[in-house]
Scaffold this motif. Structure first.
Motif, PDB file in Angstrom:
ATOM      1  N   ASP A  19      -4.859 -44.710  -1.846  1.00 15.32           N
ATOM      2  CA  ASP A  19      -6.274 -45.046  -2.024  1.00 15.32           C
ATOM      3  C   ASP A  19      -7.040 -43.884  -2.645  1.00 15.32           C
ATOM      4  O   ASP A  19      -7.907 -44.082  -3.504  1.00 15.32           O
ATOM      5  CB  ASP A  19      -6.894 -45.410  -0.679  1.00 15.32           C
ATOM      6  CG  ASP A  19      -6.373 -46.720  -0.123  1.00 15.32           C
ATOM      7  OD1 ASP A  19      -5.865 -47.537  -0.921  1.00 15.32           O
ATOM      8  OD2 ASP A  19      -6.453 -46.927   1.097  1.00 15.32           O
ATOM      9  N   LEU A  20      -6.721 -42.668  -2.218  1.00 16.09           N
ATOM     10  CA  LEU A  20      -7.384 -41.495  -2.774  1.00 16.09           C
ATOM     11  C   LEU A  20      -7.047 -41.325  -4.264  1.00 16.09           C
ATOM     12  O   LEU A  20      -7.927 -41.018  -5.075  1.00 16.09           O
ATOM     13  CB  LEU A  20      -6.973 -40.243  -1.998  1.00 16.09           C
ATOM     14  CG  LEU A  20      -7.523 -40.141  -0.575  1.00 16.09           C
ATOM     15  CD1 LEU A  20      -6.765 -39.081   0.216  1.00 16.09           C
ATOM     16  CD2 LEU A  20      -9.017 -39.825  -0.590  1.00 16.09           C
ATOM     17  N   ILE A  21      -5.795 -41.541  -4.594  1.00 18.00           N
ATOM     18  CA  ILE A  21      -5.370 -41.434  -5.994  1.00 18.00           C
ATOM     19  C   ILE A  21      -6.086 -42.482  -6.844  1.00 18.00           C
ATOM     20  O   ILE A  21      -6.577 -42.196  -7.946  1.00 18.00           O
ATOM     21  CB  ILE A  21      -3.843 -41.588  -6.098  1.00 18.00           C
ATOM     22  CG1 ILE A  21      -3.152 -40.365  -5.469  1.00 18.00           C
ATOM     23  CG2 ILE A  21      -3.411 -41.762  -7.562  1.00 18.00           C
ATOM     24  CD1 ILE A  21      -1.667 -40.560  -5.235  1.00 18.00           C
ATOM     25  N   LEU A  22      -6.180 -43.703  -6.327  1.00 18.55           N
ATOM     26  CA  LEU A  22      -6.852 -44.774  -7.057  1.00 18.55           C
ATOM     27  C   LEU A  22      -8.322 -44.449  -7.268  1.00 18.55           C
ATOM     28  O   LEU A  22      -8.865 -44.662  -8.364  1.00 18.55           O
ATOM     29  CB  LEU A  22      -6.709 -46.085  -6.276  1.00 18.55           C
ATOM     30  CG  LEU A  22      -7.204 -47.355  -6.960  1.00 18.55           C
ATOM     31  CD1 LEU A  22      -6.411 -47.642  -8.218  1.00 18.55           C
ATOM     32  CD2 LEU A  22      -7.117 -48.536  -5.997  1.00 18.55           C
ATOM     33  N   LYS A  23      -8.987 -43.925  -6.253  1.00 15.08           N
ATOM     34  CA  LYS A  23     -10.400 -43.599  -6.363  1.00 15.08           C
ATOM     35  C   LYS A  23     -10.652 -42.498  -7.382  1.00 15.08           C
ATOM     36  O   LYS A  23     -11.604 -42.558  -8.157  1.00 15.08           O
ATOM     37  CB  LYS A  23     -10.948 -43.163  -4.997  1.00 15.08           C
ATOM     38  CG  LYS A  23     -11.208 -44.294  -4.035  1.00 15.08           C
ATOM     39  CD  LYS A  23     -12.426 -45.086  -4.465  1.00 15.08           C
ATOM     40  CE  LYS A  23     -12.779 -46.142  -3.432  1.00 15.08           C
ATOM     41  NZ  LYS A  23     -13.965 -46.933  -3.831  1.00 15.08           N
ATOM     42  N   ALA A  24      -9.832 -41.466  -7.371  1.00 10.51           N
ATOM     43  CA  ALA A  24     -10.105 -40.294  -8.201  1.00 10.51           C
ATOM     44  C   ALA A  24      -9.500 -40.364  -9.596  1.00 10.51           C
ATOM     45  O   ALA A  24     -10.069 -39.839 -10.546  1.00 10.51           O
ATOM     46  CB  ALA A  24      -9.608 -39.032  -7.487  1.00 10.51           C
TER      47      ALA A  24
END
Length: 224
Positions: free
Chosen positions: A174-179
């Motif tokens: 999720d963090l990778i997708l957001k950033a």
């Protein structure tokens, strides 16, 4: 803050996107219901602006499918259908608000802020807070009583996500997708490197918390 605008009137979509970008939002535009459903289903958006009358799938169908998938992203319906029954239908299917066309941009902007505050995303018009720290959503500045420091775009997106969901462990995916988004080049150690940058900045500001790695899962905010 990332916004998905689903609107088949391309001239209107471009105008709205320009004004939203000027207000500090990161905007993606799609022009039919099927693409709107696909983009929204990624869960990478903080708010969705969803037209009703569109090709392929109408807004009510998109809304219903997203809520069936348990996606809780705030959704504001945009439509020329001003009848009370249409508004009730949208709200009953899970919309957070309903704006009738034609509308003014200040009204839309105010409704967006109100919806985000109700969902716990904003503590003011442009800030998120955790413990004694404050993250400005327009300037990318992180501040504590001891001082303030600017964040890069990637650092900002990562910390913003952690501030929005402080009680949960944020999954790496999720963090990778957001950033970094869906189609960007990404190396496995990038996330760890950026988290290290953020820890150093929090330490520099004398924050009472840090970013803790949860083995095999992701990261969370943790008091020292």
């Amino acid at each position: 803050m990332k916004i998905l605008l689903v609107e088949d009137e391309k001239e209107l979509a471009r105008a709205l996107a320009k004004m939203l970008t000027k207000d500090g939002y990161d905007v993606d535009c799609v022009y039919d219901g099927a693409d709107g459903l696909n983009f929204a289903s990624t869960g990478m958006y903080d708010l969705i602006l969803l037209d009703v009358i569109m090709p392929k799938m109408n807004g009510f169908e998109v809304l219903g499918e997203l809520r069936r998938k348990k996606l809780d992203t705030p959704i504001i319906m945009l439509t020329a259908l001003a009848a009370e029954d249409d508004k009730i239908l949208g709200l009953d299917r899970g919309a957070d608000d309903y704006v009738s066309k034609p509308f003014s941009f200040p009204e839309l902007s105010a409704r967006m802020r109100a919806v985000l505050r109700r969902r716990g995303k904003l503590v003011s018009d442009n800030k998120l807070e955790y413990a004694e720290a404050s993250l400005d959503l327009t300037t990318y500045v992180l501040s504590t009583p001891q001082g303030e420091i600017g964040l890069t775009a990637k650092e900002f997106e990562l910390l913003r996500y952690l501030f929005e969901y402080p009680k949960f462990v944020a999954a790496k995916e999720d963090l990778i997708l957001k950033a970094w988004g869906l189609n960007s080049e990404f190396e496995s150690n990038n996330l760890e490197v950026y988290m290290s940058f953020l820890r150093k900045k929090l330490q520099h500001l004398g924050a009472s918390f840090t970013i803790e790695a949860v083995r095999g899962v992701g990261y969370r905010l943790a008091q020292k």
